[in-house]
Design a protein around this motif. Structure first.
Motif, PDB file in Angstrom:
ATOM      1  N   THR A 440     -34.947 -13.732  -1.779  1.00 45.71           N
ATOM      2  CA  THR A 440     -34.029 -14.853  -1.841  1.00 45.71           C
ATOM      3  C   THR A 440     -32.596 -14.321  -1.691  1.00 45.71           C
ATOM      4  O   THR A 440     -32.346 -13.123  -1.837  1.00 45.71           O
ATOM      5  CB  THR A 440     -34.190 -15.623  -3.160  1.00 45.71           C
ATOM      6  OG1 THR A 440     -33.804 -14.786  -4.246  1.00 45.71           O
ATOM      7  CG2 THR A 440     -35.624 -16.084  -3.345  1.00 45.71           C
ATOM      8  N   PRO A 441     -31.624 -15.191  -1.382  1.00 41.42           N
ATOM      9  CA  PRO A 441     -30.246 -14.708  -1.187  1.00 41.42           C
ATOM     10  C   PRO A 441     -29.679 -14.064  -2.449  1.00 41.42           C
ATOM     11  O   PRO A 441     -30.091 -14.377  -3.565  1.00 41.42           O
ATOM     12  CB  PRO A 441     -29.472 -15.985  -0.831  1.00 41.42           C
ATOM     13  CG  PRO A 441     -30.513 -16.925  -0.301  1.00 41.42           C
ATOM     14  CD  PRO A 441     -31.754 -16.633  -1.081  1.00 41.42           C
ATOM     15  N   ALA A 445     -21.781 -14.211  -6.950  1.00 42.95           N
ATOM     16  CA  ALA A 445     -20.760 -13.505  -7.720  1.00 42.95           C
ATOM     17  C   ALA A 445     -21.020 -12.009  -7.822  1.00 42.95           C
ATOM     18  O   ALA A 445     -20.138 -11.257  -8.258  1.00 42.95           O
ATOM     19  CB  ALA A 445     -20.668 -14.106  -9.121  1.00 42.95           C
ATOM     20  N   LEU A 446     -22.211 -11.580  -7.423  1.00 39.87           N
ATOM     21  CA  LEU A 446     -22.597 -10.178  -7.622  1.00 39.87           C
ATOM     22  C   LEU A 446     -22.857  -9.438  -6.309  1.00 39.87           C
ATOM     23  O   LEU A 446     -23.432  -8.349  -6.325  1.00 39.87           O
ATOM     24  CB  LEU A 446     -23.858 -10.103  -8.500  1.00 39.87           C
ATOM     25  CG  LEU A 446     -23.771 -10.769  -9.866  1.00 39.87           C
ATOM     26  CD1 LEU A 446     -25.098 -10.626 -10.603  1.00 39.87           C
ATOM     27  CD2 LEU A 446     -22.639 -10.170 -10.698  1.00 39.87           C
ATOM     28  N   THR A 447     -22.427  -9.997  -5.195  1.00 38.33           N
ATOM     29  CA  THR A 447     -22.756  -9.363  -3.911  1.00 38.33           C
ATOM     30  C   THR A 447     -22.110  -7.994  -3.746  1.00 38.33           C
ATOM     31  O   THR A 447     -22.568  -7.187  -2.937  1.00 38.33           O
ATOM     32  CB  THR A 447     -22.333 -10.261  -2.738  1.00 38.33           C
ATOM     33  OG1 THR A 447     -20.955 -10.630  -2.900  1.00 38.33           O
ATOM     34  CG2 THR A 447     -23.190 -11.507  -2.670  1.00 38.33           C
ATOM     35  N   ALA A 475     -37.354  -5.414  -6.749  1.00 40.04           N
ATOM     36  CA  ALA A 475     -38.379  -5.056  -5.766  1.00 40.04           C
ATOM     37  C   ALA A 475     -37.948  -3.842  -4.962  1.00 40.04           C
ATOM     38  O   ALA A 475     -36.784  -3.425  -4.968  1.00 40.04           O
ATOM     39  CB  ALA A 475     -38.611  -6.240  -4.821  1.00 40.04           C
ATOM     40  N   TRP A 476     -38.929  -3.277  -4.272  1.00 41.14           N
ATOM     41  CA  TRP A 476     -38.695  -2.347  -3.170  1.00 41.14           C
ATOM     42  C   TRP A 476     -38.906  -3.144  -1.876  1.00 41.14           C
ATOM     43  O   TRP A 476     -39.817  -3.963  -1.804  1.00 41.14           O
ATOM     44  CB  TRP A 476     -39.676  -1.179  -3.186  1.00 41.14           C
ATOM     45  CG  TRP A 476     -39.962  -0.563  -4.516  1.00 41.14           C
ATOM     46  CD1 TRP A 476     -41.110  -0.672  -5.235  1.00 41.14           C
ATOM     47  CD2 TRP A 476     -39.097   0.282  -5.286  1.00 41.14           C
ATOM     48  NE1 TRP A 476     -41.035   0.033  -6.406  1.00 41.14           N
ATOM     49  CE2 TRP A 476     -39.801   0.645  -6.468  1.00 41.14           C
ATOM     50  CE3 TRP A 476     -37.801   0.775  -5.110  1.00 41.14           C
ATOM     51  CZ2 TRP A 476     -39.258   1.460  -7.449  1.00 41.14           C
ATOM     52  CZ3 TRP A 476     -37.254   1.590  -6.093  1.00 41.14           C
ATOM     53  CH2 TRP A 476     -37.964   1.929  -7.238  1.00 41.14           C
ATOM     54  N   HIS A 514     -30.244  -9.060  -8.942  1.00 44.84           N
ATOM     55  CA  HIS A 514     -29.276  -9.965  -8.325  1.00 44.84           C
ATOM     56  C   HIS A 514     -29.496 -10.088  -6.825  1.00 44.84           C
ATOM     57  O   HIS A 514     -28.728 -10.727  -6.124  1.00 44.84           O
ATOM     58  CB  HIS A 514     -27.863  -9.510  -8.639  1.00 44.84           C
ATOM     59  CG  HIS A 514     -27.523  -8.109  -8.207  1.00 44.84           C
ATOM     60  ND1 HIS A 514     -28.405  -7.053  -8.276  1.00 44.84           N
ATOM     61  CD2 HIS A 514     -26.384  -7.583  -7.682  1.00 44.84           C
ATOM     62  CE1 HIS A 514     -27.827  -5.947  -7.829  1.00 44.84           C
ATOM     63  NE2 HIS A 514     -26.605  -6.253  -7.459  1.00 44.84           N
ATOM     64  N   ASN A 515     -30.565  -9.440  -6.324  1.00 50.05           N
ATOM     65  CA  ASN A 515     -31.014  -9.539  -4.936  1.00 50.05           C
ATOM     66  C   ASN A 515     -30.086  -8.867  -3.936  1.00 50.05           C
ATOM     67  O   ASN A 515     -30.095  -9.197  -2.743  1.00 50.05           O
ATOM     68  CB  ASN A 515     -31.287 -10.991  -4.534  1.00 50.05           C
ATOM     69  CG  ASN A 515     -32.626 -11.471  -5.029  1.00 50.05           C
ATOM     70  OD1 ASN A 515     -33.575 -10.693  -5.116  1.00 50.05           O
ATOM     71  ND2 ASN A 515     -32.718 -12.736  -5.385  1.00 50.05           N
ATOM     72  N   VAL A 516     -29.302  -7.929  -4.392  1.00 57.52           N
ATOM     73  CA  VAL A 516     -28.570  -7.046  -3.493  1.00 57.52           C
ATOM     74  C   VAL A 516     -29.428  -5.806  -3.269  1.00 57.52           C
ATOM     75  O   VAL A 516     -30.000  -5.261  -4.212  1.00 57.52           O
ATOM     76  CB  VAL A 516     -27.199  -6.669  -4.075  1.00 57.52           C
ATOM     77  CG1 VAL A 516     -26.517  -5.594  -3.238  1.00 57.52           C
ATOM     78  CG2 VAL A 516     -26.317  -7.911  -4.172  1.00 57.52           C
TER      79      VAL A 516
END
Length: 526
Positions: A440-441, A445-447, A475-476, A514-516
């Motif tokens: 997911t994107p 705020a944490l990119t 995840a990997w 945070h998906n980065v």
């Protein structure tokens, strides 16, 4: 919106109010997506075309030598489904099931999510100021055992989080903020908010509703949110369109006492503006609570699909600003949440509530890299000609057309058609839209929060994975080299410690909660 003839909300069937609002119209900021390297500016979300790699960052291979790194990324998308518990719409299928039977139903839900290629579940944990999880603040939901407050012998939310994360599926906790009873006749537990604060519990239509203008009610809601994000490894906090209830003709919401108290304290707002201010204060306070306690948890709201009649031009229907005292445009402009999921519950062919016009407008209001995840009325599939499988395919296509403006996914109401593979919808979603995995994107705020790359040790065709901060990972992500580019191959839960690779060159990233993503570690299997 209404489930089983009397309920409303994003994961519940549209209410008679909603239907009436559209029947009169012939019915039966600047754009901002995140621009970090892990959110590519180009790429087709339908085909997931590979992105180019930058191989100038490091050198070497794994196994003791310095790791060679490469910048890789893929097209992100929020692919979610609502799972409604109110009135046992989706879970549990009936009250009084054994703990094992409920666990089996939750596993079947996750099986369906995987079969459709989705990556998130929005699970209703608080349908009536109650709990589908172990709580010291609110009673167990009556939809579990048939009696509010009775322990079901299993914690459905904890089980879903554990099993979902083991499959790489996000679990978002969906709360109804003020509905105390979906049916005003059922008995309340002694520790239910309406039992503890009866002076702020009002019978309205078929519901019992807590007063959004009462500080004690707001304080409990904030405590519930803090408890959830503090004790459960959830990926999101989600509210639907129930703020003040959908209005009933000739019957005003009976909040005279709190309104008069506000006036007595010197308040100068009109009654409508005061009600909106109550809702706004709640939306902002929840956002602050989530960001302070668990900034990686995504916070969003699913408002009614029309902001106001005439916005955009030609759109008609119910006015949530005046009827529900909801101002989602303000919430987005102020940055109080991470996304909006407008309930676009009309077909693309319906001009007065045209899906294409609405998704274009909602996408245009995004700010600060935040998102729009369109809500789609999947439970209508096959009920009329206008609700064909092709209709829902077109809705996904239209949503993706505005990806660069912030439209970064869809949430489908609700999971039953996918569980039944009605009209082949589950197969079609997987084959035509969601064949390629995706995270997911990132949280807007944490990119800029950098994630360190994993440590990858290659033994033959097996890659062992570790990380300096394992608890921070989701995840990997594994990418395969294709010519001079890298294309996503799989998303692997972070708890996995080794993966098998076929011959070729691979890049493996670590994705934070945070998906980065980190840079990718290059490995080559001869």
């Amino acid at each position: 919106m209404v489930g089983l003839a009397a309920l409303s909300g994003c994961g519940e069937e549209p209410s008679s109010t909603t239907e009436a609002a559209t029947s009169s119209a012939n019915t039966t900021d600047s754009p901002g997506t995140a621009t970090t390297s892990d959110v590519p500016a180009t790429g087709d979300p339908t085909t997931n075309e590979p992105t180019s790699g930058d191989e100038s960052t490091s050198s070497g291979t794994t196994g003791g030598e310095p790791q060679e790194l490469v910048v890789v990324s893929h097209t992100r998308e929020f692919r979610a489904v609502w799972v409604a518990t109110v009135s046992n719409i989706n879970f549990p299928s009936a009250t009084g099931l054994s703990a094992t039977a409920m666990q089996d139903e939750l596993l079947a839900i996750l099986d369906t999510v995987q079969a459709a290629g989705l990556n998130a579940v929005v699970f209703q944990v608080r349908p009536e100021c109650d709990a589908l999880y172990s709580s010291d603040l609110e009673p167990w939901s009556r939809y579990l055992t048939g009696e509010q407050g009775e322990d079901p012998g299993v914690d459905p939310l904890q089980f879903l989080v554990d099993e979902g994360h083991a499959r790489g599926i996000e679990v978002h906790a969906w709360l109804n903020p003020y509905r105390a009873k979906a049916n005003a006749n059922h008995p309340l537990a002694a520790n239910h908010v309406a039992s503890l604060l009866p002076q702020y519990a009002y019978a309205y239509s078929t519901f019992l509703w807590m007063d959004p203008g009462a500080k004690e009610v707001q304080d409990l809601l904030l405590a519930v949110v803090a408890d959830l994000v503090g004790r459960y490894d959830i990926d999101g906090v989600h509210f639907d369109d129930y703020f003040y209830p959908y209005p009933v003709d000739g019957e005003d919401f009976p909040d005279d006492k709190t309104w008069e108290a506000y006036q007595g304290s010197g308040g100068q707002l009109s009654r409508a503006d005061w009600r909106r201010d109550n809702v706004n204060a709640m939306v902002e306070a929840v956002g602050i609570t989530v960001a302070d306690l668990a900034p990686h948890v995504r916070y969003g709201i699913s408002p009614f699909g029309i902001y106001r009649p005439g916005i955009p031009e030609g759109i008609v229907g119910f006015d949530q600003y005046e009827g529900l005292y909801a101002d989602p445009l303000l919430w987005m402009q102020e940055g109080w949440l991470d996304y909006l999921a407008p309930q676009l519950y009309w077909p693309t062919t319906q001009a007065a509530q045209a899906y294409g016009k609405l998704i274009a407008w909602w996408s245009s209001i995004t700010t600060g890299g935040r998102y729009i995840f369109a809500g789609n009325y999947l439970s209508k599939l096959g009920t009329e000609d206008k609700w064909s499988l092709e209709e829902f395919k077109q809705e996904i296509v239209l949503s993706r057309e505005y990806a660069e403006s912030g439209s970064q996914g869809n949430i489908f109401f609700q999971i039953a058609p996918l569980q039944d593979n009605l009209l082949g919808v589950t197969d079609a979603f997987k084959a035509e839209f969601y064949a390629t995995p995706a995270l997911t994107p990132p949280i807007a705020a944490l990119t800029d929060e950098v994630v360190a790359p994993p440590t990858v040790t290659l033994t033959g065709a097996q890659a062992s994975l570790s990380h300096a901060a394992p608890d921070s990972l989701r995840a990997w992500v594994v990418y395969a080299q294709a010519g001079q580019e890298y294309v996503i191959d799989r998303v692997v839960p972070a708890e996995t410690t080794s993966i098998d690779l076929s011959p070729g060159t691979w890049a493996i990233t670590a994705a934070g909660k945070h998906n980065v993503e980190s840079q990718g570690v290059l490995v080559t299997v001869p």
